[in-house]
Motif scaffolding. Structure first.
Motif, PDB file in Angstrom:
ATOM      1  N   ARG A 143      18.256 -46.033  81.416  1.00  0.00           N
ATOM      2  CA  ARG A 143      17.937 -44.659  80.997  1.00  0.00           C
ATOM      3  C   ARG A 143      17.769 -44.482  79.492  1.00  0.00           C
ATOM      4  NH1 ARG A 143      21.206 -40.969  85.480  1.00  0.00           N
ATOM      5  NH2 ARG A 143      20.036 -41.842  87.217  1.00  0.00           N
ATOM      6  N   PRO A 144      18.564 -45.179  78.667  1.00  0.00           N
ATOM      7  CA  PRO A 144      18.359 -44.973  77.225  1.00  0.00           C
ATOM      8  C   PRO A 144      16.928 -45.276  76.770  1.00  0.00           C
ATOM      9  CG  PRO A 144      20.431 -46.119  77.619  1.00  0.00           C
ATOM     10  CD  PRO A 144      19.730 -46.039  78.949  1.00  0.00           C
ATOM     11  N   ILE A 145      16.301 -46.277  77.387  1.00  0.00           N
ATOM     12  CA  ILE A 145      14.927 -46.644  77.003  1.00  0.00           C
ATOM     13  C   ILE A 145      13.958 -45.535  77.407  1.00  0.00           C
ATOM     14  CG2 ILE A 145      13.056 -48.300  77.380  1.00  0.00           C
ATOM     15  CD1 ILE A 145      15.214 -50.433  77.925  1.00  0.00           C
ATOM     16  N   LEU A 146      14.129 -45.045  78.642  1.00  0.00           N
ATOM     17  CA  LEU A 146      13.228 -44.001  79.140  1.00  0.00           C
ATOM     18  C   LEU A 146      13.426 -42.706  78.358  1.00  0.00           C
ATOM     19  CD1 LEU A 146      13.923 -44.836  82.869  1.00  0.00           C
ATOM     20  CD2 LEU A 146      11.877 -45.460  81.586  1.00  0.00           C
ATOM     21  N   GLU A 147      14.677 -42.441  78.075  1.00  0.00           N
ATOM     22  CA  GLU A 147      15.039 -41.254  77.290  1.00  0.00           C
ATOM     23  C   GLU A 147      14.372 -41.308  75.907  1.00  0.00           C
ATOM     24  OE1 GLU A 147      18.116 -39.106  78.069  1.00  0.00           O
ATOM     25  OE2 GLU A 147      17.217 -37.884  76.482  1.00  0.00           O
ATOM     26  N   ALA A 148      14.435 -42.483  75.281  1.00  0.00           N
ATOM     27  CA  ALA A 148      13.864 -42.633  73.937  1.00  0.00           C
ATOM     28  C   ALA A 148      12.346 -42.478  73.976  1.00  0.00           C
ATOM     29  CB  ALA A 148      14.250 -43.983  73.335  1.00  0.00           C
ATOM     30  N   ALA A 149      11.702 -43.131  74.947  1.00  0.00           N
ATOM     31  CA  ALA A 149      10.235 -43.028  75.037  1.00  0.00           C
ATOM     32  C   ALA A 149       9.826 -41.577  75.240  1.00  0.00           C
ATOM     33  CB  ALA A 149       9.718 -43.903  76.177  1.00  0.00           C
ATOM     34  N   SER A 150      10.582 -40.899  76.087  1.00  0.00           N
ATOM     35  CA  SER A 150      10.280 -39.503  76.378  1.00  0.00           C
ATOM     36  C   SER A 150      10.486 -38.633  75.129  1.00  0.00           C
ATOM     37  CB  SER A 150      11.192 -39.069  77.528  1.00  0.00           C
ATOM     38  OG  SER A 150      10.933 -37.765  77.885  1.00  0.00           O
ATOM     39  N   ALA A 151      11.619 -38.846  74.448  1.00  0.00           N
ATOM     40  CA  ALA A 151      11.914 -38.030  73.265  1.00  0.00           C
ATOM     41  C   ALA A 151      10.920 -38.298  72.136  1.00  0.00           C
ATOM     42  CB  ALA A 151      13.332 -38.306  72.782  1.00  0.00           C
ATOM     43  N   LEU A 152      10.496 -39.556  72.001  1.00  0.00           N
ATOM     44  CA  LEU A 152       9.556 -39.911  70.932  1.00  0.00           C
ATOM     45  C   LEU A 152       8.117 -39.578  71.311  1.00  0.00           C
ATOM     46  CD1 LEU A 152      11.144 -43.395  70.182  1.00  0.00           C
ATOM     47  CD2 LEU A 152      11.031 -41.514  68.525  1.00  0.00           C
ATOM     48  N   ASP A 153       7.921 -39.237  72.601  1.00  0.00           N
ATOM     49  CA  ASP A 153       6.592 -38.923  73.118  1.00  0.00           C
ATOM     50  C   ASP A 153       5.632 -40.095  72.943  1.00  0.00           C
ATOM     51  OD1 ASP A 153       4.727 -37.349  74.399  1.00  0.00           O
ATOM     52  OD2 ASP A 153       4.032 -36.381  72.558  1.00  0.00           O
ATOM     53  N   VAL A 154       6.100 -41.273  73.365  1.00  0.00           N
ATOM     54  CA  VAL A 154       5.242 -42.474  73.343  1.00  0.00           C
ATOM     55  C   VAL A 154       5.244 -43.107  74.736  1.00  0.00           C
ATOM     56  CG1 VAL A 154       5.559 -42.983  70.888  1.00  0.00           C
ATOM     57  CG2 VAL A 154       7.158 -43.966  72.570  1.00  0.00           C
TER      58      VAL A 154
END
Ligand code: CA
Length: 322
Positions: A143-154
């Motif tokens: 989840r941390p990876i998906l969360e980061a991609a989502s938050a960074l919008d990449v």
């Protein structure tokens, strides 16, 4: 027509050597990788892009195997890869962009590296190479990876990697070693595995949890489009935990690219199933022939507007290139 391609690989010799210290020699394919082209980050690559009419390559390191080596080394090597990619992009910012490599063995570290890669290095997302420890991205640990991609919008580009050893032995063994190895990987198996990976993310609710996350699949969607209608019908009924009709996850949160498979039937299928808004372009350089890329799109029986979307404007929007 401006062309941006999204699955274009590099390989850094020192990384390959560093990873090899930790991995047993792999069961060999008959296939020899185009090492010279992979390692070239300048003149030769640009000349081939010019010859093929490719304006921008979004670079990614080949599957370096860093999800299979000790985690401390994986973290350091991913950083080294991303630093080198960023340097290459900065040397020709109008010709290159980049996708980061992440140390997925440590999802928290991977999330931090994705943030660094995007906010400090200017990379445009990350490429995920298959499973990590026999687990797919629907596993809660990621989840941390998906969360980061989502938050960074990449976006995350989900790239094939060899299936687990158990799957390889059960499904693909029993032939000449080169045949079994190819059957398990680029001849069939790792495409099926990547498709299943994306389907697991849908069923696991990843796209409900991260409704702005965008996933990119190569090889015209890794077998999914052909069976998507059936999958969507079945699981819209059965997967009660999902918040949207299953088809929505694909047309709202996934893109597909050709990865150098320049033949019409799968392309036209994807056009009909997902539409031009969900198609990006890619050669899979230098594993496939870039020479066909431009002509294929120019001669495709679709509207000029759709060609522009596929060739560059979808990518420009998704990757914020303009
Ligand atoms: Ca590839």
């Amino acid at each position: 027509m401006k062309i941006i391609t999204l699955e274009e690989h590099v390989e850094i010799a020192e990384i390959k050597k560093a990873v090899a210290r930790f991995l047993p020699a792999s069961r060999e394919h008959a296939y020899q990788p185009p090492t010279r082209q992979l390692e070239d980050l300048g003149a030769h690559r640009l000349a081939e892009m010019d010859a093929a009419g490719i304006n921008v390559q979004v670079l990614s390191h080949t599957s370096a195997g860093i999800s299979r080596i000790p985690v401390a080394e994986a973290i350091a090597l991913a950083r080294a890869i991303n630093d080198q990619l960023a340097e290459t992009v900065q040397s020709h910012p109008d010709r290159f962009a980049g996708f980061a490599t992440l140390p997925t063995l440590d999802p928290e570290a991977a999330a931090r590296e994705l943030e660094r890669a995007v906010t400090v290095l200017g990379l445009r997302g990350a490429m995920i190479h298959g499973q990590t420890n026999n687990r797919f991205l629907d596993d809660p640990s990621f989840r941390p990876i998906l969360e980061a991609a989502s938050a960074l919008d990449v976006p995350l580009y989900l790239h094939p990697d060899p299936p687990s050893r158990a799957v390889q032995d059960a499904y693909y063994a029993g032939f000449d070693p080169a045949v079994s190895a190819s059957f398990a990987t680029f001849g069939w198996g790792w495409h099926l595995d990547t498709g299943i990976h994306a389907l697991r993310m849908v069923l696991g609710g990843v796209f409900d949890r991260y409704p702005s996350l965008q996933l990119v699949l190569g090889h015209w969607g890794e077998m999914i489009p052909f069976y998507l209608d059936r999958f969507a019908q079945v699981f819209t009924q059965i997967a009660r935990q999902l918040q949207r009709p299953v088809m929505d996850y694909f047309v709202q949160q996934m893109y597909v690219t050709p990865s150098g498979m320049f033949t019409l039937p799968p392309f036209l299928l994807v056009m009909q199933v997902l539409g031009a808004e969900r198609i990006l372009y890619s050669v899979d350089y230098p594993f496939q022939d870039a020479g066909q890329a431009k002509a294929f799109l120019e001669h495709a029986p679709i509207s000029p507007f759709d060609k522009e979307k596929i060739a560059h404007s979808n990518a420009e929007k998704l990757l914020k290139l303009i």
